[in-house]
Scaffold this motif. Structure first.
Motif, PDB file in Angstrom:
ATOM      1  N   ALA A  27      -8.134   0.061 -20.477  1.00 49.84           N
ATOM      2  CA  ALA A  27      -9.608  -1.232 -20.127  1.00 49.84           C
ATOM      3  C   ALA A  27      -8.836  -2.402 -18.936  1.00 49.84           C
ATOM      4  N   ALA A  28      -8.190  -2.689 -19.602  1.00 50.79           N
ATOM      5  CA  ALA A  28      -7.869  -4.338 -19.038  1.00 50.79           C
ATOM      6  C   ALA A  28      -7.182  -4.524 -17.693  1.00 50.79           C
ATOM      7  N   ILE A  29      -6.089  -3.500 -18.013  1.00 50.40           N
ATOM      8  CA  ILE A  29      -5.397  -2.694 -16.747  1.00 50.40           C
ATOM      9  C   ILE A  29      -6.499  -2.601 -15.427  1.00 50.40           C
ATOM     10  N   ALA A  30      -7.141  -1.839 -15.390  1.00 50.63           N
ATOM     11  CA  ALA A  30      -8.115  -1.358 -14.561  1.00 50.63           C
ATOM     12  C   ALA A  30      -8.848  -2.422 -14.060  1.00 50.63           C
ATOM     13  N   SER A  32      -7.862  -5.510 -14.274  1.00 50.22           N
ATOM     14  CA  SER A  32      -7.067  -6.400 -13.269  1.00 50.22           C
ATOM     15  C   SER A  32      -6.610  -5.401 -11.765  1.00 50.22           C
ATOM     16  N   LYS A  33      -6.629  -4.525 -11.827  1.00 50.17           N
ATOM     17  CA  LYS A  33      -6.272  -3.431 -10.747  1.00 50.17           C
ATOM     18  C   LYS A  33      -7.694  -4.091  -9.284  1.00 50.17           C
ATOM     19  N   ASP A  34      -9.272  -3.818  -9.789  1.00 51.68           N
ATOM     20  CA  ASP A  34     -10.048  -4.399  -9.164  1.00 51.68           C
ATOM     21  C   ASP A  34     -10.128  -6.550  -9.087  1.00 51.68           C
ATOM     22  N   LEU A  35      -9.004  -7.433  -9.827  1.00 47.67           N
ATOM     23  CA  LEU A  35      -9.311  -8.467  -9.391  1.00 47.67           C
ATOM     24  C   LEU A  35      -8.101  -8.856  -8.134  1.00 47.67           C
ATOM     25  N   ALA A  36      -6.437  -7.898  -8.347  1.00 45.70           N
ATOM     26  CA  ALA A  36      -6.238  -7.849  -7.296  1.00 45.70           C
ATOM     27  C   ALA A  36      -6.507  -6.798  -5.930  1.00 45.70           C
ATOM     28  N   GLU A  42      -9.325 -12.148  -0.197  1.00 50.09           N
ATOM     29  CA  GLU A  42      -9.223 -13.521  -0.231  1.00 50.09           C
ATOM     30  C   GLU A  42      -8.591 -13.576   1.264  1.00 50.09           C
ATOM     31  N   ARG A  43      -9.038 -14.567   2.453  1.00 48.61           N
ATOM     32  CA  ARG A  43      -7.792 -14.966   3.325  1.00 48.61           C
ATOM     33  C   ARG A  43      -7.059 -15.827   3.461  1.00 48.61           C
ATOM     34  N   ASN A  44      -6.711 -16.872   2.142  1.00 50.87           N
ATOM     35  CA  ASN A  44      -6.514 -18.224   2.197  1.00 50.87           C
ATOM     36  C   ASN A  44      -5.005 -17.729   0.989  1.00 50.87           C
ATOM     37  N   ILE A  45      -5.243 -16.011   0.948  1.00 46.39           N
ATOM     38  CA  ILE A  45      -4.356 -16.306  -0.427  1.00 46.39           C
ATOM     39  C   ILE A  45      -3.404 -15.026   0.009  1.00 46.39           C
ATOM     40  N   GLN A  46      -1.928 -15.070   0.729  1.00 47.49           N
ATOM     41  CA  GLN A  46      -1.681 -14.515   1.483  1.00 47.49           C
ATOM     42  C   GLN A  46      -0.186 -13.825   0.799  1.00 47.49           C
ATOM     43  N   ASP A  47       0.769 -14.567  -0.223  1.00 48.00           N
ATOM     44  CA  ASP A  47       1.718 -14.778  -0.890  1.00 48.00           C
ATOM     45  C   ASP A  47       2.410 -13.369  -1.322  1.00 48.00           C
ATOM     46  N   PRO A  48       2.983 -12.801  -1.061  1.00 51.28           N
ATOM     47  CA  PRO A  48       3.165 -11.811  -0.887  1.00 51.28           C
ATOM     48  C   PRO A  48       4.069 -11.293  -2.578  1.00 51.28           C
ATOM     49  N   ARG A  49       4.860 -12.252  -3.493  1.00 49.49           N
ATOM     50  CA  ARG A  49       5.091 -12.461  -3.990  1.00 49.49           C
ATOM     51  C   ARG A  49       3.418 -12.258  -5.640  1.00 49.49           C
ATOM     52  N   LEU A  50       2.816 -12.051  -5.289  1.00 49.45           N
ATOM     53  CA  LEU A  50       1.699 -12.330  -5.771  1.00 49.45           C
ATOM     54  C   LEU A  50       1.427 -11.118  -7.071  1.00 49.45           C
ATOM     55  N   ILE A  51       1.556 -11.740  -8.385  1.00 52.12           N
ATOM     56  CA  ILE A  51       1.241 -10.773  -9.913  1.00 52.12           C
ATOM     57  C   ILE A  51       0.585 -11.038 -10.561  1.00 52.12           C
ATOM     58  N   ILE A  52      -0.760 -10.055 -10.931  1.00 53.38           N
ATOM     59  CA  ILE A  52      -1.205 -10.659 -12.068  1.00 53.38           C
ATOM     60  C   ILE A  52      -0.749  -9.721 -13.447  1.00 53.38           C
TER      61      ILE A  52
END
Length: 72
Positions: A27-30, A32-36, A42-52
């Motif tokens: 459920a926590a992983i699901a 994280s997928k929704d959060l991603a 979000e248009r102001n977040i573009q960093d391809p290295r970003l992970i949760i």
């Protein structure tokens, strides 16, 4: 219920100090997928290295969800 934390990492981590309660790691992983997905929109977040990074109560990482899985 266990508390899971959702840290954002793109070279410099942003720690989740509050966490959220979920019945299972799945459920926590699901979540994280929704959060991603929300972060991709979000248009102001573009960093391809970003992970949760999903951490359990003990601080053990149980999952890494890339926000931009198709970017190098």
């Amino acid at each position: 219920m266990r508390t899971y934390y959702f840290d954002l990492k793109d070279g410099v981590p942003v720690r989740d100090r509050r966490g959220l309660d979920f019945a299972s790691p799945g459920a926590a992983i699901a979540h994280s997928k929704d959060l991603a997905q929300r972060l991709r929109n979000e248009r102001n977040i573009q960093d391809p290295r970003l992970i949760i990074s999903v951490l359990d109560e003990s601080g053990t990482e149980v999952h890494r969800e890339p926000v931009y899985p198709d970017r190098p």
